[in-house]
Design a protein around this motif. Sequence first.
Motif, PDB file in Angstrom:
ATOM      1  N   CYS A   4      -1.556  -3.365   1.864  1.00  0.00           N
ATOM      2  CA  CYS A   4      -2.602  -3.737   0.934  1.00  0.00           C
ATOM      3  C   CYS A   4      -2.460  -5.273   0.812  1.00  0.00           C
ATOM      4  CB  CYS A   4      -2.255  -3.037  -0.299  1.00  0.00           C
ATOM      5  SG  CYS A   4      -3.446  -3.475  -1.735  1.00  0.00           S
ATOM      6  N   CYS A   7      -1.852  -5.599  -3.540  1.00  0.00           N
ATOM      7  CA  CYS A   7      -0.731  -5.346  -4.187  1.00  0.00           C
ATOM      8  C   CYS A   7       0.444  -5.485  -2.990  1.00  0.00           C
ATOM      9  CB  CYS A   7      -0.179  -4.090  -4.687  1.00  0.00           C
ATOM     10  SG  CYS A   7      -0.418  -2.551  -3.471  1.00  0.00           S
ATOM     11  N   CYS A  31      -5.118  -0.670  -0.769  1.00  0.00           N
ATOM     12  CA  CYS A  31      -4.715   0.648  -0.885  1.00  0.00           C
ATOM     13  C   CYS A  31      -5.522   1.561  -1.801  1.00  0.00           C
ATOM     14  CB  CYS A  31      -3.136   0.722  -1.326  1.00  0.00           C
ATOM     15  SG  CYS A  31      -2.924   0.215  -2.994  1.00  0.00           S
ATOM     16  N   CYS A  34      -5.216   0.605  -5.738  1.00  0.00           N
ATOM     17  CA  CYS A  34      -5.777  -0.461  -6.085  1.00  0.00           C
ATOM     18  C   CYS A  34      -7.233  -0.264  -6.177  1.00  0.00           C
ATOM     19  CB  CYS A  34      -5.452  -1.794  -5.231  1.00  0.00           C
ATOM     20  SG  CYS A  34      -3.634  -2.449  -5.126  1.00  0.00           S
TER      21      CYS A  34
HETATM   22 ZN    ZN Z   1      -2.559  -1.891  -3.366  1.00  0.00          ZN
END
Ligand code: ZN
Length: 98
Positions: A4, A7, A31, A34
Amino acid sequence: MERCQWCGKDSSGYGMVVLTIKEDEPSQSICEDCYNRYMADMLGVEDYKDFEKEATFKDCDGIDHCFQIGKKIHSTGICWEAVEFIEVDRVGYSFEVH
Ligand SMILES: [Zn+2]
């Protein structure tokens, strides 16, 4: 393996979202967590994380099928998904309801 861009969480690639926020900016691969956080903040959706993440059902032959449950918040509604992972990158049954 995908990571991701927001994050840094590693993912098998399943459930990753390619998000383009502005037309002239590059897309980002993020992801599902998120993406849902971003959409929930933008749309004012609350309590979107409180649901069972896994469910097992028997088919007509009595065989158990274990599904990973997920959902994505879109501007047009919420998309629920149930996916049976037989192996790491092999999917059995999958269902989706918008
Ligand atoms: Zn993420």
